[in-house]
Write a protein that holds these residues in place. Structure first.
Motif, PDB file in Angstrom:
ATOM      1  N   UNK A  71       0.660  -1.207   0.107  1.00 25.25           N
ATOM      2  CA  UNK A  71       0.101  -0.191   0.113  1.00 25.25           C
ATOM      3  C   UNK A  71       0.733   1.260   0.141  1.00 25.25           C
ATOM      4  N   UNK A  72       1.783   1.166   0.873  1.00 23.53           N
ATOM      5  CA  UNK A  72       2.727   2.392   1.001  1.00 23.53           C
ATOM      6  C   UNK A  72       3.287   2.622  -0.440  1.00 23.53           C
ATOM      7  N   UNK A  86      -0.368   5.660   8.155  1.00 24.41           N
ATOM      8  CA  UNK A  86      -1.864   5.539   8.707  1.00 24.41           C
ATOM      9  C   UNK A  86      -2.628   5.250   7.421  1.00 24.41           C
ATOM     10  N   UNK A  87      -2.009   5.015   6.431  1.00 21.73           N
ATOM     11  CA  UNK A  87      -2.778   5.065   5.032  1.00 21.73           C
ATOM     12  C   UNK A  87      -3.755   3.815   4.991  1.00 21.73           C
ATOM     13  N   UNK A  88      -2.953   2.487   5.583  1.00 24.75           N
ATOM     14  CA  UNK A  88      -3.664   1.276   5.296  1.00 24.75           C
ATOM     15  C   UNK A  88      -4.978   1.343   5.918  1.00 24.75           C
ATOM     16  N   UNK A  91       2.016  -8.307   0.235  1.00 26.47           N
ATOM     17  CA  UNK A  91       1.316  -8.415   1.682  1.00 26.47           C
ATOM     18  C   UNK A  91       1.446  -9.818   2.151  1.00 26.47           C
ATOM     19  N   UNK A  92       1.569  -9.960   3.563  1.00 25.20           N
ATOM     20  CA  UNK A  92       1.631 -11.395   4.124  1.00 25.20           C
ATOM     21  C   UNK A  92       0.782 -11.277   5.496  1.00 25.20           C
ATOM     22  N   UNK A  93       0.800 -12.683   5.590  1.00 22.15           N
ATOM     23  CA  UNK A  93      -0.245 -12.595   7.080  1.00 22.15           C
ATOM     24  C   UNK A  93       0.620 -12.469   8.259  1.00 22.15           C
TER      25      UNK A  93
END
Length: 217
Positions: A23-24, A46-48, A85-87
């Motif tokens: 996202x960043x 804080x964007x996510x 992304x990852x868990x």
């Protein structure tokens, strides 16, 4: 209420999945595409969570600039940004445990449905989820409250508990009379978590909170 189904409505970004790197990078790519100055690291952290168009609006972009930036962000994400992304550790196992214990497990995420499905499937989580409640990538269902409404339209939740990391999770759930358990390993702040019914600092604490919610019948 004894024997009533209990539904756990789970946020994805910041709750199940650490999606911040992608996202960043997509956000900064979008700003560079339209020639917009990068905000502070604190802002970017804080964007996510909220829909990206809301974040771009908050920077003061006009509609045309925002739409170009959003298109660039989506292009970056489609091109592979989602794969960063990852868990979060322990959350896959917790989902499996909840299913074994008889909870109804659904998602309520502002993440686009296609991206949410792809990352949850890759991380071995999708098989434990009864309904993938997500935002539309090309449609009006974008805000958290809209996603929760979609979930409520499609499943009988019985007693429901929202689990998320940001204020929009808490406020969205409250619109439907649902309590929220906030998790601190995501992207929220103490000020946001103060509005939650309960706060979990680890998956083990979250498991205990869910058990307490179940027993409070």
């Amino acid at each position: 209420m004894l024997g009533c189904v209990i539904t756990l409505l789970l946020d994805v970004d910041g709750t199940l999945i650490d999606s911040f790197p992608g996202i960043r990078d997509g956000f900064l790519h979008a700003l560079d595409t339209v020639g917009w100055e990068h905000p502070s690291d604190e802002f970017t952290a804080r964007i996510p969570g909220p829909p990206m168009e809301e974040t771009l609006d908050s920077l003061g972009m006009d509609d045309a600039t925002r739409d170009r930036a959003l298109a660039a962000y989506m292009e970056f994400t489609h091109a592979g940004g989602w794969q960063l992304a990852k868990a979060f550790p322990g959350m896959r196992e917790l989902l499996a445990t909840w299913k074994e214990e008889g909870y109804q497990v659904v998602t309520a995420t502002s993440k686009g449905e296609g991206f949410a499905r792809a990352i949850l499937e890759r991380e071995g989580m999708l098989e434990h989820i009864d309904l993938l409640g997500a935002a539309q990538e090309d449609g009006p269902r974008r805000r958290k409250a809209d996603v929760i409404a979609h979930v409520l339209d499609n499943v009988d939740i019985g007693r429901g508990l929202m689990i998320g990391d940001r204020l929009h999770d808490i406020e969205g759930a409250a619109q439907f009379g649902l309590s929220t358990a906030a998790v601190t390993w995501g992207y929220g702040t103490q000020e946001e978590w103060d509005h939650a019914w309960a706060v979990a600092h680890t998956p083990a604490e979250l498991a205990n909170i869910v058990t307490a919610f179940k027993e409070d019948q």
